[in-house]
Design a protein around this motif. Structure first.
Motif, short mmCIF file in Angstrom:
data_model
loop_
_atom_site.label_atom_id
_atom_site.label_comp_id
_atom_site.label_asym_id
_atom_site.label_seq_id
_atom_site.Cartn_x
_atom_site.Cartn_y
_atom_site.Cartn_z
N SER A 1 -15.14 -32.79 -32.84
CA SER A 1 -16.00 -33.41 -33.86
C SER A 1 -15.28 -34.56 -34.55
O SER A 1 -15.85 -35.64 -34.74
CB SER A 1 -16.41 -32.38 -34.91
OG SER A 1 -17.18 -31.36 -34.37
N ALA A 2 -14.03 -34.32 -34.90
CA ALA A 2 -13.25 -35.35 -35.60
C ALA A 2 -13.05 -36.59 -34.72
O ALA A 2 -13.17 -37.73 -35.20
CB ALA A 2 -11.90 -34.78 -36.03
N PHE B 1 -23.44 -45.47 -28.35
CA PHE B 1 -23.71 -44.04 -28.37
C PHE B 1 -25.19 -43.76 -28.57
O PHE B 1 -25.78 -42.87 -27.94
CB PHE B 1 -22.89 -43.39 -29.50
CG PHE B 1 -23.09 -41.92 -29.65
CD1 PHE B 1 -22.37 -41.01 -28.87
CD2 PHE B 1 -24.00 -41.41 -30.57
CE1 PHE B 1 -22.56 -39.64 -29.01
CE2 PHE B 1 -24.20 -40.05 -30.71
CZ PHE B 1 -23.48 -39.17 -29.92
N LEU B 2 -25.82 -44.54 -29.46
CA LEU B 2 -27.23 -44.30 -29.79
C LEU B 2 -28.20 -45.11 -28.94
O LEU B 2 -29.42 -44.98 -29.10
CB LEU B 2 -27.48 -44.62 -31.27
CG LEU B 2 -26.80 -43.69 -32.28
CD1 LEU B 2 -27.07 -44.17 -33.70
CD2 LEU B 2 -27.31 -42.25 -32.11
N GLN B 3 -27.69 -45.92 -28.03
CA GLN B 3 -28.55 -46.81 -27.24
C GLN B 3 -29.73 -46.08 -26.57
O GLN B 3 -30.86 -46.59 -26.59
CB GLN B 3 -27.70 -47.56 -26.20
CG GLN B 3 -28.43 -48.67 -25.47
CD GLN B 3 -29.20 -48.15 -24.26
OE1 GLN B 3 -28.77 -47.17 -23.64
NE2 GLN B 3 -30.32 -48.78 -23.94
N PRO B 4 -29.53 -44.87 -26.03
CA PRO B 4 -30.67 -44.19 -25.40
C PRO B 4 -31.74 -43.73 -26.38
O PRO B 4 -32.86 -43.43 -25.96
CB PRO B 4 -30.01 -42.98 -24.72
CG PRO B 4 -28.58 -43.35 -24.54
CD PRO B 4 -28.26 -44.17 -25.75
N LEU C 1 -23.07 -33.78 -26.69
CA LEU C 1 -22.49 -33.02 -25.58
C LEU C 1 -21.99 -33.95 -24.48
O LEU C 1 -20.93 -33.73 -23.90
CB LEU C 1 -23.53 -32.05 -25.01
CG LEU C 1 -23.81 -30.80 -25.85
CD1 LEU C 1 -24.96 -30.02 -25.24
CD2 LEU C 1 -22.55 -29.92 -25.92
N TRP C 2 -22.76 -35.01 -24.22
CA TRP C 2 -22.35 -35.99 -23.19
C TRP C 2 -21.01 -36.60 -23.56
O TRP C 2 -20.10 -36.69 -22.75
CB TRP C 2 -23.41 -37.08 -23.05
CG TRP C 2 -22.92 -38.26 -22.28
CD1 TRP C 2 -22.84 -38.39 -20.94
CD2 TRP C 2 -22.37 -39.49 -22.84
NE1 TRP C 2 -22.29 -39.63 -20.60
CE2 TRP C 2 -22.00 -40.31 -21.76
CE3 TRP C 2 -22.20 -39.95 -24.14
CZ2 TRP C 2 -21.45 -41.58 -21.93
CZ3 TRP C 2 -21.64 -41.19 -24.33
CH2 TRP C 2 -21.27 -41.99 -23.23
N TRP C 3 -20.88 -37.01 -24.82
CA TRP C 3 -19.64 -37.65 -25.25
C TRP C 3 -18.48 -36.65 -25.18
O TRP C 3 -17.38 -37.01 -24.74
CB TRP C 3 -19.78 -38.19 -26.67
CG TRP C 3 -18.62 -39.05 -27.08
CD1 TRP C 3 -18.52 -40.41 -26.94
CD2 TRP C 3 -17.40 -38.61 -27.66
NE1 TRP C 3 -17.30 -40.84 -27.40
CE2 TRP C 3 -16.57 -39.76 -27.85
CE3 TRP C 3 -16.90 -37.37 -28.04
CZ2 TRP C 3 -15.31 -39.69 -28.39
CZ3 TRP C 3 -15.62 -37.30 -28.59
CH2 TRP C 3 -14.83 -38.44 -28.76
N ALA C 4 -18.71 -35.43 -25.62
CA ALA C 4 -17.65 -34.42 -25.60
C ALA C 4 -17.16 -34.15 -24.19
O ALA C 4 -15.96 -34.02 -23.95
CB ALA C 4 -18.15 -33.13 -26.26
N ASN C 5 -18.10 -34.07 -23.26
CA ASN C 5 -17.72 -33.81 -21.86
C ASN C 5 -17.02 -34.99 -21.22
O ASN C 5 -16.16 -34.82 -20.35
CB ASN C 5 -18.96 -33.43 -21.05
CG ASN C 5 -19.54 -32.09 -21.44
OD1 ASN C 5 -18.81 -31.21 -21.89
ND2 ASN C 5 -20.84 -31.94 -21.30
N ALA C 6 -17.38 -36.20 -21.68
CA ALA C 6 -16.78 -37.40 -21.10
C ALA C 6 -15.43 -37.76 -21.72
O ALA C 6 -14.70 -38.58 -21.18
CB ALA C 6 -17.74 -38.58 -21.26
N ASN C 7 -15.12 -37.12 -22.86
CA ASN C 7 -13.88 -37.49 -23.56
C ASN C 7 -13.02 -36.27 -23.86
O ASN C 7 -12.32 -36.22 -24.84
CB ASN C 7 -14.24 -38.21 -24.85
CG ASN C 7 -14.93 -39.54 -24.61
OD1 ASN C 7 -14.27 -40.57 -24.44
ND2 ASN C 7 -16.24 -39.54 -24.59
#
Length: 474
Positions: free
Chosen positions: A390-391, A407-410, A468-474
């Motif tokens: 989260s941080a 991040f918000l583009q979609p 979730l997408w960002w967490a999995n990608a990073n």
């Protein structure tokens, strides 16, 4: 252990051991060192129904007795009942509860003799606990037997709530009470029947069931819908584990948002100023005849905002959170009785105010909700979401406007941003998406507003999917 939006939180297995005694000792020493209490003063302890709460309560009682306090046991009572008893006795309090979080976690809420602790108090208690820990704090259970004050504590709180509506105000309503494992379950039934409602109880559980009134689970909603349909209910009510956050569902079993319950309560009280966090509905400002003050999320910030409103000359001040918990900073004259200020979250005033409004208007709760014309809003959380992740996500989004835009583009283009607590973004479509890590649990929360329910639900799902997408990608 960590202080969050309201109280200390941690794993139950840790709090059942040395940690609870450590923080209770730190709190006691802080009270004594600051002059807010003296040896021999009373201190009240209450708890919720979690399996770990009795052992944690016993640890705290032993630690405080060792400091010379006169420990009094208020038993399994709603947090606002304990807080009211503390204010009337000018006694500090501890409430052992994890509120709505899962049973493998628990917590402690602390109250000074004059009310709920603030952020400065939290920092001082944390510093005292750190110092004790470094000094090799050792704890030995003493089997303290506190004086039992549970009956008096509950009776005083019942008396407070039994006078805020005229007799028979809820006659004609058939109300379901989802009892689960909330400490408010029996008092809810008692008060609703006192005001004339026909009551159907269901779901009582000896095992602890976490109920988050700000993000009601699909499983819970299904139960509410089934009972509303099966029994022809006008409403279903409940609360979280420690009874400071209300849950009210309409005649179909659909939960009403907590900020709507807070808005109804504010109108019921006749406030001149209301304090509410940034996560509450953006339509609050135009929905009532009162000044609105926005804060960060958490009861300490709402209480601070209420104090500032009083200092500025307001004389009928209350607050509410997006979870529906209502706090009062002023005394109010209601139904010919004085409702004493209670600046801590309470589930009873919003529940009774909402049901009374439905009864007086002779309208279903769904119509009451629609009549307030608030934007459609939804909220949910990703549980067991690492705090570190989260941080990192929030740091990434704040580092560069391009990061947030990508991040918000979609889901839409950014129009404006508020960084008061988390990132609250108004999109060019007029919709709102708010990303915020929980302050007291490993959870990532998402709040949205849109033009209709379908759009709000779609935006909420899209927001959670992006996290979730960002967490999995990073």
């Amino acid at each position: 252990m960590k202080f969050g939006t309201s109280g200390l939180r941690g794993l139950s297995v840790d709090l059942k051991g040395r940690a609870s005694a450590l923080y209770a000792t730190a709190f006691g020493r802080y009270l004594l060192g600051s002059g807010m209490a003296r040896p021999g003063d009373a201190i009240l302890i209450g708890r919720d129904f979690r399996d770990s709460s009795p052992e944690i309560t016993a640890n705290c009682a032993d630690a405080l007795a060792a400091l010379g306090f006169n420990v009094r046991n208020c038993g399994t009572v709603p947090t606002p009942a304990l807080a009211l008893a503390g204010l009337r006795e000018k006694a500090a309090c501890l409430m052992v509860t994890g509120s709505h979080i899962p049973a493998d976690r628990n917590g402690i809420k602390f109250y000074r003799p004059d009310g709920e602790i603030d952020k400065a108090d939290e920092a001082a208690i944390t510093a005292a606990a750190t110092e004790l820990d470094r000094a090799g704090f050792a704890f030995e259970p003493r089997s303290t037997t506190p004086q039992d004050r549970s009956a008096e504590c509950l009776a005083a709180f019942r008396e407070r709530n039994a006078s805020i509506l005229p007799s028979g105000s809820l006659a004609g309503l058939k109300v379901g009470v989802y009892q689960h494992s909330t400490v408010a379950r029996d008092l809810l039934v008692d008060l609703l029947q006192h005001f004339g409602a026909a009551v159907v109880t269901f779901g009582r559980s000896e095992a602890f069931i976490p109920v988050d009134t700000e993000a009601v689970s699909e499983e819970t909603i299904l139960k509410l819908r089934e009972m509303a349909s099966q029994h022809g209910l006008d409403a279903v009510v409940s609360a979280d584990g420690d009874g400071d956050r209300p849950l009210v569902a309409d005649e179909t079993g659909a939960p009403l948002r907590g900020d709507l319950l807070g808005l109804i309560a504010a109108s019921f009280l006749g406030v001149t100023a209301v304090v509410t966090p940034v996560t509450s509905n953006s339509g609050i400002e135009t929905a009532g005849r009162f000044r609105v003050i926005r804060t960060r999320v958490g009861s300490p910030f709402v209480i601070s905002g209420m104090q500032e409103a009083l200092a500025a000359g307001e004389n009928r001040v209350a607050g509410f959170e997006a979870n529906g918990g209502v706090l009062t900073a002023s005394d109010f004259e209601i139904n010919g009785h004085r409702l004493q200020a209670l600046p801590t979250r309470d589930c009873f005033v919003p529940i009774l105010a909402t049901l009374a409004l439905a009864a007086s208007r002779r309208q279903p709760l769904s119509a009451i909700a629609s009549s307030h014309h608030l934007a459609f809003a939804a909220a949910d959380r990703l549980e067991n979401f690492p705090v570190e992740t989260s941080a990192r996500l929030m740091a990434h989004l704040r580092a560069d406007p391009a990061n947030l835009a990508a991040f918000l583009q979609p889901v839409g283009e950014v129009a404006s941003i508020s960084d008061l607590d988390g990132l609250r973004v108004r999109l060019k479509s007029g919709r709102i998406i708010h990303l915020r890590p929980s302050g007291n649990a490993p959870e990532m929360r998402c709040y949205v507003e849109a033009e209709d329910e379908a759009a709000a639900v779609a935006l909420l799902h899209a927001g959670l999917e992006r996290i979730l997408w960002w967490a999995n990608a990073n």
